[in-house]
Design a protein around this motif. Structure first.
Motif, PDB file in Angstrom:
ATOM      1  N   GLN A 109       0.810  -1.217   0.000  1.00 31.77           N
ATOM      2  CA  GLN A 109       0.000   0.000   0.000  1.00 31.77           C
ATOM      3  C   GLN A 109       0.846   1.272   0.000  1.00 31.77           C
ATOM      4  OE1 GLN A 109      -1.929  -1.403   3.669  1.00 31.77           O
ATOM      5  NE2 GLN A 109      -3.879  -0.979   2.662  1.00 31.77           N
ATOM      6  N   LYS A 112       0.385   3.982  -2.777  1.00 31.08           N
ATOM      7  CA  LYS A 112      -0.944   4.577  -2.696  1.00 31.08           C
ATOM      8  C   LYS A 112      -1.017   5.598  -1.553  1.00 31.08           C
ATOM      9  CE  LYS A 112      -5.825   3.406  -2.334  1.00 31.08           C
ATOM     10  NZ  LYS A 112      -6.820   2.369  -2.153  1.00 31.08           N
ATOM     11  N   TYR A 116      -1.567   9.619  -1.695  1.00 27.28           N
ATOM     12  CA  TYR A 116      -2.658  10.224  -0.914  1.00 27.28           C
ATOM     13  C   TYR A 116      -2.145  11.405  -0.086  1.00 27.28           C
ATOM     14  CZ  TYR A 116      -6.225  10.840   2.623  1.00 27.28           C
ATOM     15  OH  TYR A 116      -7.162  11.380   3.458  1.00 27.28           O
TER      16      TYR A 116
END
Length: 155
Positions: A109, A112, A116
């Protein structure tokens, strides 16, 4: 510690007290650089940071387990507050609200979450800080008491 190997990814979120002291965008990079230096001095690596006008997102690789996360965040808050106030980077005196949110992520993750955090301006146009924070607490199934959440005001 010899023969101890870790790789833990943590995103930390905390807000300005009262959320009425706004961090100006023209000093954002200076504050981010200073906070990254605090993490580096504590042998941690910041992967992404974004200082919003009233809250901060920091995504870091937690490797040195000789400092507990609460101690690390306390140090970051104290040292960054002193820096911001000594340099007069805000109107009035800045202080951070008590507490913070800390959320762990898998290595898969990582990209990502970096994306973000670095694209906070884009996220701000879609939802306010309260919505964003509540979404994170719910996604991580964190039980909470509204009485102890950040002071939220309409954005």
């Amino acid at each position: 510690m010899s023969n101890t190997y870790t790789q833990i990814y943590i995103q930390v979120v905390f807000a300005t007290k009262g959320r009425n002291i706004k961090i100006k965008s023209e000093v954002r990079a200076q504050i981010e650089k200073y906070i990254c230096g605090i993490f580096k001095n504590k042998k941690q690596k910041v992967l992404a940071i974004y200082v919003n006008p009233d809250h901060v997102h920091i995504f870091f690789s937690y490797k040195n387990l000789q400092i507990a996360i609460p101690e690390l965040i306390k140090t970051v808050k104290i040292e960054s507050t002193n820096f911001i106030n000594e340099k007069n980077l805000c109107f009035g005196k800045l202080s951070w609200q008590e507490g913070y949110g800390a959320f762990s992520y898998a290595k898969s993750q990582k990209d990502k979450v970096i994306n973000y955090v670095l694209n906070q301006e884009k996220h701000r146009s879609k939802k306010n800080f309260r919505e964003e924070y509540m979404e994170m607490l719910n996604a991580f199934e964190i039980e909470f008491n509204n009485e102890y959440l950040f002071e939220f005001y309409d954005d």
